[in-house]
Design a protein around this motif. Structure first.
Motif, PDB file in Angstrom:
ATOM      1  N   TYR A  32      11.797  -0.877 -34.452  1.00 23.72           N
ATOM      2  CA  TYR A  32      12.481  -2.162 -34.633  1.00 23.72           C
ATOM      3  C   TYR A  32      13.978  -2.072 -34.375  1.00 23.72           C
ATOM      4  CZ  TYR A  32      13.706  -6.624 -36.675  1.00 23.72           C
ATOM      5  OH  TYR A  32      14.170  -7.891 -36.859  1.00 23.72           O
ATOM      6  N   ALA A  33      14.572  -0.941 -34.737  1.00 21.84           N
ATOM      7  CA  ALA A  33      16.031  -0.816 -34.628  1.00 21.84           C
ATOM      8  C   ALA A  33      16.512  -1.011 -33.189  1.00 21.84           C
ATOM      9  CB  ALA A  33      16.476   0.547 -35.159  1.00 21.84           C
ATOM     10  N   SER A  34      15.673  -0.686 -32.224  1.00 23.56           N
ATOM     11  CA  SER A  34      16.101  -0.792 -30.833  1.00 23.56           C
ATOM     12  C   SER A  34      16.238  -2.240 -30.386  1.00 23.56           C
ATOM     13  CB  SER A  34      15.086  -0.076 -29.933  1.00 23.56           C
ATOM     14  OG  SER A  34      13.813  -0.695 -30.024  1.00 23.56           O
ATOM     15  N   TRP A  35      15.698  -3.193 -31.181  1.00 21.81           N
ATOM     16  CA  TRP A  35      15.782  -4.586 -30.779  1.00 21.81           C
ATOM     17  C   TRP A  35      17.152  -5.191 -31.082  1.00 21.81           C
ATOM     18  CZ3 TRP A  35      10.658  -7.367 -32.457  1.00 21.81           C
ATOM     19  CH2 TRP A  35       9.582  -6.670 -31.907  1.00 21.81           C
ATOM     20  N   GLY A  36      17.869  -4.584 -32.006  1.00 26.13           N
ATOM     21  CA  GLY A  36      19.163  -5.116 -32.391  1.00 26.13           C
ATOM     22  C   GLY A  36      19.079  -6.423 -33.155  1.00 26.13           C
ATOM     23  N   LEU A  37      17.960  -6.664 -33.841  1.00 21.76           N
ATOM     24  CA  LEU A  37      17.765  -7.878 -34.623  1.00 21.76           C
ATOM     25  C   LEU A  37      17.625  -7.526 -36.089  1.00 21.76           C
ATOM     26  CD1 LEU A  37      15.134  -9.701 -32.391  1.00 21.76           C
ATOM     27  CD2 LEU A  37      17.570 -10.189 -32.515  1.00 21.76           C
ATOM     28  N   MET A  38      17.861  -8.500 -36.947  1.00 18.73           N
ATOM     29  CA  MET A  38      17.725  -8.276 -38.378  1.00 18.73           C
ATOM     30  C   MET A  38      16.268  -8.451 -38.799  1.00 18.73           C
ATOM     31  SD  MET A  38      21.121 -10.153 -39.904  1.00 18.73           S
ATOM     32  CE  MET A  38      20.689  -9.635 -41.565  1.00 18.73           C
ATOM     33  N   LYS A  39      15.826  -7.605 -39.714  1.00 22.05           N
ATOM     34  CA  LYS A  39      14.441  -7.621 -40.156  1.00 22.05           C
ATOM     35  C   LYS A  39      14.042  -8.957 -40.771  1.00 22.05           C
ATOM     36  CE  LYS A  39      13.410  -5.524 -43.964  1.00 22.05           C
ATOM     37  NZ  LYS A  39      13.127  -4.499 -44.984  1.00 22.05           N
ATOM     38  N   ASP A  40      14.873  -9.481 -41.659  1.00 21.89           N
ATOM     39  CA  ASP A  40      14.540 -10.719 -42.352  1.00 21.89           C
ATOM     40  C   ASP A  40      14.404 -11.880 -41.378  1.00 21.89           C
ATOM     41  OD1 ASP A  40      14.567  -9.343 -44.709  1.00 21.89           O
ATOM     42  OD2 ASP A  40      16.609  -9.943 -45.257  1.00 21.89           O
ATOM     43  N   GLU A  41      15.279 -11.945 -40.395  1.00 26.81           N
ATOM     44  CA  GLU A  41      15.213 -13.018 -39.414  1.00 26.81           C
ATOM     45  C   GLU A  41      13.905 -12.956 -38.635  1.00 26.81           C
ATOM     46  OE1 GLU A  41      18.661 -12.421 -37.081  1.00 26.81           O
ATOM     47  OE2 GLU A  41      19.986 -13.560 -38.415  1.00 26.81           O
ATOM     48  N   TYR A  42      13.545 -11.752 -38.223  1.00 31.18           N
ATOM     49  CA  TYR A  42      12.305 -11.594 -37.474  1.00 31.18           C
ATOM     50  C   TYR A  42      11.113 -12.024 -38.313  1.00 31.18           C
ATOM     51  CZ  TYR A  42       8.254  -9.302 -35.423  1.00 31.18           C
ATOM     52  OH  TYR A  42       7.014  -9.061 -34.908  1.00 31.18           O
ATOM     53  N   ALA A  43      11.049 -11.580 -39.567  1.00 33.79           N
ATOM     54  CA  ALA A  43       9.919 -11.887 -40.429  1.00 33.79           C
ATOM     55  C   ALA A  43       9.792 -13.384 -40.672  1.00 33.79           C
ATOM     56  CB  ALA A  43      10.060 -11.147 -41.763  1.00 33.79           C
ATOM     57  N   VAL A  44      10.906 -14.060 -40.916  1.00 38.24           N
ATOM     58  CA  VAL A  44      10.876 -15.503 -41.161  1.00 38.24           C
ATOM     59  C   VAL A  44      10.367 -16.242 -39.933  1.00 38.24           C
ATOM     60  CG1 VAL A  44      12.303 -17.539 -41.550  1.00 38.24           C
ATOM     61  CG2 VAL A  44      12.653 -15.501 -42.940  1.00 38.24           C
ATOM     62  N   VAL A  45      10.925 -15.908 -38.783  1.00 37.79           N
ATOM     63  CA  VAL A  45      10.562 -16.625 -37.551  1.00 37.79           C
ATOM     64  C   VAL A  45       9.110 -16.386 -37.185  1.00 37.79           C
ATOM     65  CG1 VAL A  45      10.975 -16.765 -35.067  1.00 37.79           C
ATOM     66  CG2 VAL A  45      12.908 -16.671 -36.639  1.00 37.79           C
ATOM     67  N   VAL A  46       8.667 -15.136 -37.207  1.00 36.80           N
ATOM     68  CA  VAL A  46       7.333 -14.821 -36.710  1.00 36.80           C
ATOM     69  C   VAL A  46       6.249 -15.321 -37.660  1.00 36.80           C
ATOM     70  CG1 VAL A  46       7.057 -12.511 -37.744  1.00 36.80           C
ATOM     71  CG2 VAL A  46       6.009 -13.030 -35.531  1.00 36.80           C
ATOM     72  N   THR A  47       6.446 -15.201 -38.973  1.00 35.88           N
ATOM     73  CA  THR A  47       5.412 -15.672 -39.904  1.00 35.88           C
ATOM     74  C   THR A  47       5.379 -17.197 -39.979  1.00 35.88           C
ATOM     75  OG1 THR A  47       6.917 -15.422 -41.798  1.00 35.88           O
ATOM     76  CG2 THR A  47       5.454 -13.585 -41.284  1.00 35.88           C
ATOM     77  N   PHE A  48       6.545 -17.833 -39.880  1.00 37.33           N
ATOM     78  CA  PHE A  48       6.574 -19.299 -39.882  1.00 37.33           C
ATOM     79  C   PHE A  48       5.907 -19.839 -38.621  1.00 37.33           C
ATOM     80  CE2 PHE A  48       8.673 -23.480 -39.453  1.00 37.33           C
ATOM     81  CZ  PHE A  48       8.331 -24.016 -40.672  1.00 37.33           C
ATOM     82  N   ALA A  49       6.178 -19.223 -37.489  1.00 36.25           N
ATOM     83  CA  ALA A  49       5.552 -19.652 -36.237  1.00 36.25           C
ATOM     84  C   ALA A  49       4.044 -19.429 -36.284  1.00 36.25           C
ATOM     85  CB  ALA A  49       6.163 -18.886 -35.062  1.00 36.25           C
ATOM     86  N   PHE A  50       3.624 -18.315 -36.869  1.00 34.86           N
ATOM     87  CA  PHE A  50       2.196 -18.034 -36.988  1.00 34.86           C
ATOM     88  C   PHE A  50       1.520 -19.055 -37.902  1.00 34.86           C
ATOM     89  CE2 PHE A  50      -1.328 -15.228 -38.685  1.00 34.86           C
ATOM     90  CZ  PHE A  50      -2.076 -15.304 -37.527  1.00 34.86           C
ATOM     91  N   SER A  51       2.230 -19.473 -38.945  1.00 38.91           N
ATOM     92  CA  SER A  51       1.712 -20.502 -39.844  1.00 38.91           C
ATOM     93  C   SER A  51       1.457 -21.803 -39.085  1.00 38.91           C
ATOM     94  CB  SER A  51       2.702 -20.739 -40.988  1.00 38.91           C
ATOM     95  OG  SER A  51       2.390 -21.902 -41.713  1.00 38.91           O
ATOM     96  N   ILE A  52       2.427 -22.222 -38.288  1.00 39.10           N
ATOM     97  CA  ILE A  52       2.275 -23.456 -37.505  1.00 39.10           C
ATOM     98  C   ILE A  52       1.129 -23.326 -36.507  1.00 39.10           C
ATOM     99  CG2 ILE A  52       3.421 -24.973 -35.836  1.00 39.10           C
ATOM    100  CD1 ILE A  52       6.061 -24.270 -37.188  1.00 39.10           C
ATOM    101  N   LEU A  53       1.016 -22.147 -35.889  1.00 40.94           N
ATOM    102  CA  LEU A  53      -0.057 -21.905 -34.923  1.00 40.94           C
ATOM    103  C   LEU A  53      -1.430 -22.045 -35.574  1.00 40.94           C
ATOM    104  CD1 LEU A  53      -1.157 -20.910 -32.179  1.00 40.94           C
ATOM    105  CD2 LEU A  53      -0.886 -18.570 -33.051  1.00 40.94           C
ATOM    106  N   LEU A  54      -1.602 -21.445 -36.743  1.00 42.27           N
ATOM    107  CA  LEU A  54      -2.906 -21.496 -37.408  1.00 42.27           C
ATOM    108  C   LEU A  54      -3.267 -22.918 -37.830  1.00 42.27           C
ATOM    109  CD1 LEU A  54      -2.841 -18.278 -39.647  1.00 42.27           C
ATOM    110  CD2 LEU A  54      -4.166 -18.673 -37.569  1.00 42.27           C
ATOM    111  N   VAL A  55      -2.286 -23.646 -38.364  1.00 45.08           N
ATOM    112  CA  VAL A  55      -2.545 -25.022 -38.792  1.00 45.08           C
ATOM    113  C   VAL A  55      -2.998 -25.873 -37.600  1.00 45.08           C
ATOM    114  CG1 VAL A  55      -1.471 -27.141 -39.652  1.00 45.08           C
ATOM    115  CG2 VAL A  55      -1.024 -24.967 -40.788  1.00 45.08           C
ATOM    116  N   ASN A  56      -2.285 -25.772 -36.495  1.00 47.11           N
ATOM    117  CA  ASN A  56      -2.629 -26.585 -35.328  1.00 47.11           C
ATOM    118  C   ASN A  56      -3.917 -26.111 -34.664  1.00 47.11           C
ATOM    119  OD1 ASN A  56      -0.302 -28.632 -34.528  1.00 47.11           O
ATOM    120  ND2 ASN A  56       0.670 -26.821 -35.398  1.00 47.11           N
ATOM    121  N   LEU A  57      -4.172 -24.818 -34.694  1.00 51.78           N
ATOM    122  CA  LEU A  57      -5.404 -24.291 -34.111  1.00 51.78           C
ATOM    123  C   LEU A  57      -6.622 -24.799 -34.874  1.00 51.78           C
ATOM    124  CD1 LEU A  57      -6.332 -22.373 -31.855  1.00 51.78           C
ATOM    125  CD2 LEU A  57      -6.317 -20.527 -33.539  1.00 51.78           C
TER     126      LEU A  57
END
Length: 299
Positions: free
Chosen positions: A93-118
């Motif tokens: 993860y460190a090689s991405w240069g992104l913050m862990k919390d930001e990644y977790a919020v974005v990816v899990t929230f997006a996955f939530s929206i995906l599952l609801v719409n699916l």
């Protein structure tokens, strides 16, 4: 008369608290291991509710056999979520240069929206009521009346939560979970594979949330957005209990259930679901680490 009413409110509040705990303990374990919040946790509940309802209706199997189906679906989705979405948190993860919390919020929230719409597209937006595990609508236990479905669901919930607490505290895998929660690098140096532990915890959390959805499907209709409200309650409980504390989450779940039960009668039923948020704000102002557990301690 008042004593009987208070006893009824206490028992029903504890029953609701046990069902809250099924959702919250999985979310608490995820935070204890990865130190992030899973914003798709409510959708694990939703998938379990649908898996139970559709398995019993479409396959024509007994509701008791539909419960393991819901568990398997929650376990599989939790496993895939960890493997495909959460693994980057601790694998290069460190090689991405992104913050862990930001990644977790974005990816899990997006996955939530995906599952609801699916689910909305595949199954439809219309609510579906799951079959009851028992034919008895209400039972008299001493001076109080209890829903038969809630009583059975509570019994199953107590067995599962008790088994989980024993496993985390007393088994080899439980000690691995505690070690990774306390120090991921130290655990890896001691020969523990943190990736396997994270995968097991995420899978178990998915199974627990799906079980909660299945047990409540005969009471709360399965719908694409049915997991949103239980997820909010789980976030409140995890903070009240101490982020990552398993015993704290259980105590906070029971306390919230009792608080809502009494508040609905003695304050206002219309504000029943806001009591937890009010208490949360007060707790954050006075004791940010939570009421019942130390922040970051799994046991």
């Amino acid at each position: 008369m008042a004593a009987v009413l208070n006893l009824d409110l206490l028992v029903n509040g504890l029953i609701v608290g046990v069902l809250y705990a099924l959702m919250a303990v999985g979310l608490s374990l995820i935070f204890g291991i990865l130190k992030v919040v899973n914003f798709a946790h409510g959708e694990f509940y939703m998938l379990g509710s649908y898996a139970y309802t559709l398995a019993a209706a479409a396959l024509g199997i007994s509701p008791w056999l539909a419960l393991p189906v819901a568990l398997a679906v929650g376990f599989a989705v939790g496993f895939l979520t960890e493997r495909l979405l959460m693994r980057p948190l601790y694998a290069g993860y460190a090689s991405w240069g992104l913050m862990k919390d930001e990644y977790a919020v974005v990816v899990t929230f997006a996955f939530s929206i995906l599952l609801v719409n699916l689910v909305d597209k595949l199954v439809g937006p219309y609510p579906r009521l799951g079959p009851a595990l028992v034919d008895v609508s209400r039972l008299r236990v001493g001076p109080i009346m209890i829903s038969g479905q809630k009583l059975v669901a509570t019994g199953i919930g107590l067995l599962v939560i008790g088994g989980l607490a024993f496993a985390v505290r007393s088994t080899l895998w439980g000690r691995r979970i505690q070690a990774v929660a306390q120090n991921r690098l130290g655990a890896s140096l001691a020969g523990i594979d943190p990736a396997r532990v994270s995968s097991a915890v995420f899978s178990a959390a998915g199974a627990l949330a799906a079980l909660a959805g299945a047990l409540l499907a005969p009471i709360i209709n399965a719908s694409p957005d049915v997991g949103s409200f239980p997820a909010v309650k789980s976030y409140v409980i995890v903070v009240l209990g101490g982020m990552g504390s398993l015993p704290g989450s259980i105590l906070a779940s029971l306390s919230l259930g009792v608080l809502e039960s009494f508040g609905a009668v003695y304050v206002s039923y219309g504000y029943r679901d806001t009591f937890g948020l009010v208490i949360l704000v007060l707790v954050l102002l006075v004791r940010p680490q939570g009421l019942f557990g130390q922040q970051g301690r799994v046991v």
